[in-house]
Write an enzyme that holds these catalytic residues in place. Structure first.
Site, short mmCIF file in Angstrom:
data_model
loop_
_atom_site.label_atom_id
_atom_site.label_comp_id
_atom_site.label_asym_id
_atom_site.label_seq_id
_atom_site.Cartn_x
_atom_site.Cartn_y
_atom_site.Cartn_z
N ASP A 197 46.66 5.56 40.63
CA ASP A 197 47.26 4.85 41.76
C ASP A 197 47.47 3.41 41.30
O ASP A 197 46.86 2.97 40.31
CB ASP A 197 46.31 4.93 42.96
CG ASP A 197 46.80 4.10 44.12
OD1 ASP A 197 47.98 4.21 44.49
OD2 ASP A 197 45.99 3.30 44.65
N ASP A 199 48.28 0.09 43.66
CA ASP A 199 47.74 -0.98 44.50
C ASP A 199 46.26 -0.75 44.78
O ASP A 199 45.86 0.35 45.21
CB ASP A 199 48.50 -1.05 45.82
CG ASP A 199 49.96 -1.44 45.61
OD1 ASP A 199 50.45 -1.32 44.47
OD2 ASP A 199 50.62 -1.84 46.58
N GLU A 206 47.41 -5.24 47.55
CA GLU A 206 48.32 -4.31 48.19
C GLU A 206 49.67 -5.01 48.29
O GLU A 206 49.84 -5.95 49.07
CB GLU A 206 47.79 -3.92 49.58
CG GLU A 206 46.55 -3.04 49.55
CD GLU A 206 46.85 -1.62 49.11
OE1 GLU A 206 48.01 -1.17 49.25
OE2 GLU A 206 45.92 -0.95 48.61
N ARG A 242 57.62 -0.12 57.73
CA ARG A 242 57.14 -1.36 57.13
C ARG A 242 58.19 -1.95 56.18
O ARG A 242 58.39 -3.17 56.15
CB ARG A 242 55.82 -1.11 56.39
CG ARG A 242 54.63 -0.92 57.33
CD ARG A 242 53.35 -0.60 56.57
NE ARG A 242 53.40 0.74 55.99
CZ ARG A 242 52.49 1.21 55.14
NH1 ARG A 242 51.49 0.44 54.75
NH2 ARG A 242 52.59 2.45 54.68
N SER A 285 52.32 6.19 42.56
CA SER A 285 51.99 5.20 43.58
C SER A 285 52.87 5.30 44.81
O SER A 285 54.08 5.59 44.72
CB SER A 285 52.13 3.80 42.98
OG SER A 285 52.00 2.80 43.96
N GLY A 286 52.26 5.03 45.95
CA GLY A 286 53.00 4.87 47.20
C GLY A 286 53.49 3.44 47.35
O GLY A 286 53.98 3.06 48.42
N LYS A 330 52.24 12.75 45.19
CA LYS A 330 51.45 12.31 44.03
C LYS A 330 50.86 13.50 43.30
O LYS A 330 50.92 13.58 42.06
CB LYS A 330 50.33 11.37 44.49
CG LYS A 330 50.76 9.98 44.87
CD LYS A 330 49.53 9.13 45.14
CE LYS A 330 49.89 7.72 45.53
NZ LYS A 330 48.70 6.85 45.66
N ASP A 353 42.06 4.98 45.01
CA ASP A 353 41.09 4.36 45.93
C ASP A 353 41.28 4.75 47.39
O ASP A 353 40.40 4.53 48.21
CB ASP A 353 41.20 2.83 45.83
CG ASP A 353 42.48 2.31 46.49
OD1 ASP A 353 42.38 1.61 47.51
OD2 ASP A 353 43.58 2.63 45.99
N ASN A 356 45.29 8.58 50.60
CA ASN A 356 46.52 9.22 50.11
C ASN A 356 46.43 9.59 48.63
O ASN A 356 47.36 10.15 48.06
CB ASN A 356 47.74 8.33 50.36
CG ASN A 356 47.71 7.06 49.55
OD1 ASN A 356 46.65 6.55 49.20
ND2 ASN A 356 48.88 6.52 49.27
#
Length: 408
Positions: A197, A199, A206, A242, A285-286, A330, A353, A356
């Protein structure tokens, strides 16, 4: 006379040539070596050989020769007979399941070792070997980190693996150490792909929150995040909402955040070592593709899959190009990369972490929760909460000596 099995043990100050003298003596009496083990700490030797002698007469003469060797070298040399039934029972135990417990300790390692060895005994496991992975601890340097990392190999049928995991987690919370418990398989020693991941895992920020803060929409973005965490929105919908709030933000702001993102402790050391050892690496990554691409160039990462913000005329439009990468995506990407590289899933490692990341961590052969949220620590099989990212190398079985050689 019947053939005899004997356990020969040697202890005392280590000295050059001792093994040669002992094995030459055993060869003279036609002793067949069935098992051997040796360890040395602070130049003190502990050596054991299980040998099979052709007849009992040779066993008696061997004991006399061992006494002479002890007198010559000053070592304590002992021999005791082992019954055929005891040997068969010991040999049968070689088929028992084996597991590895990796311990990352700082502070009172004695208390940690006591707690963990008590737990393994309570759960019916026998400790076969313990190997130190970290370098030797310095004395007289209060400011130096007193880090001790060790790999404990245990053997035995484990009736309730989840119960042992829970007991180890409780002990780790009380004594502030990290651990990993996994089966000792050939795949553990042959990992080939590590996926991260981004962030709060590879970097300590983030990115979405940082962009929102700089663009003056921090509160609005946080409100959407809270709704998503409460289950009122799924990840894809919340991400698009967002991202929409970033409309009109100069693309230069994204570039600045990417260029100033600070790596989490140990990230650079970990990636450099993985490159040296020939591992393939990926960011799944998201977060945002641009940030991932910057990290790819900086760290030599092979694959980056993240979300791409649309930019027109130097401004972010608030739209996201392509499929949103969420938790399931992912895990699917991990499987796809592994298949493309000809790598079994059992040979993969995933580090993350957040919630997700859980499907990805579960899909990997080794899933590591790094400084993770409580729900992730409780669910993931392996967690690092007190050390840097480079501690993943210990979970893979590498020692500081291996790592130092890799880093030149």
């Amino acid at each position: 006379m019947a053939a005899e099995i004997a356990l020969v043990t040697v202890s005392g100050k280590d000295q050059p040539g001792l093994m040669s003298m002992l094995t030459s003596l055993l060869a003279r009496y036609q002793a067949q070596v069935l098992d051997i083990g040796q360890a040395a700490i602070q130049e003190e030797l502990a050596l054991g050989l299980l040998v099979h002698l052709p007849d009992g007469g040779e066993a008696g003469r061997l004991r006399g020769a061992l006494d002479a060797l002890a007198a010559q070298t000053g070592a304590l040399v002992e021999s005791r007979a082992v019954s055929a039934d005891d040997y068969r029972g010991w040999a049968a135990g070689s088929g028992q399941p084996r597991r590895v417990i990796t311990l990352l300790m700082r502070g009172d390692a004695t208390a940690v070792l006591s707690a963990v060895s008590s737990l393994t005994h309570r759960h019916g496991l026998n400790i076969d070997t313990v190997r130190r992975l970290s370098g030797r601890l310095p004395l007289g340097e209060p400011a130096a980190p007193k880090r001790l990392c060790a790999e404990m190999r245990v053997r035995g049928a484990l009736a309730e693996p989840a119960a042992l995991q829970a007991d180890l987690m409780a002990a780790a919370a009380e004594l502030a150490f990290d651990f990993s418990l996994h089966e000792d398989t050939v795949f553990r020693r042959n990992r080939r792909l590590v996926a991260f991941d981004m962030d709060s895992t590879l970097i300590g920020v983030e990115v979405m929150d940082e962009l929102a803060r700089r663009h003056g929409v921090g509160r609005e973005v946080s409100a959407i995040t809270r709704r998503a965490m409460a289950g009122e929105m799924d990840f894809k919908a919340s991400f698009r909402a967002r991202a929409a709030l970033l409309a009109g933000m100069p693309a230069a702001t994204l570039h600045e955040v990417a260029d100033t993102a600070v790596l989490n402790p140990g990230a650079g050391r970990l990636l450099k070592a993985l490159r040296h050892f020939g591992y393939r690496t990926a960011i799944l990554s998201g977060g945002f593709q641009y940030v991932g691409e910057r990290l790819k160039a900086r760290l030599g990462i092979d694959y980056v899959f993240a979300n791409e913000l649309e930019v027109k005329d130097g401004l972010v439009t608030g739209q996201v190009r392509g499929e949103i990468i969420d938790a399931e995506r992912k895990a699917a990407l991990l499987r796809r990369i592994a298949q493309q590289e000809g790598i079994r899933l059992a040979q993969t490692i995933a580090v993350g972490d957040g919630a997700n990341d859980l499907p990805m961590l579960s899909a990997a052969g080794l899933g590591v929760a790094y400084h993770a949220k409580p729900v992730v620590r409780r669910t993931a099989s392996h967690a690092i909460s007190n050390f840097g990212l480079d501690s993943v190398l210990y979970l893979m079985g590498f020692s500081d000596r291996d790592i130092d050689q890799a880093l030149g």
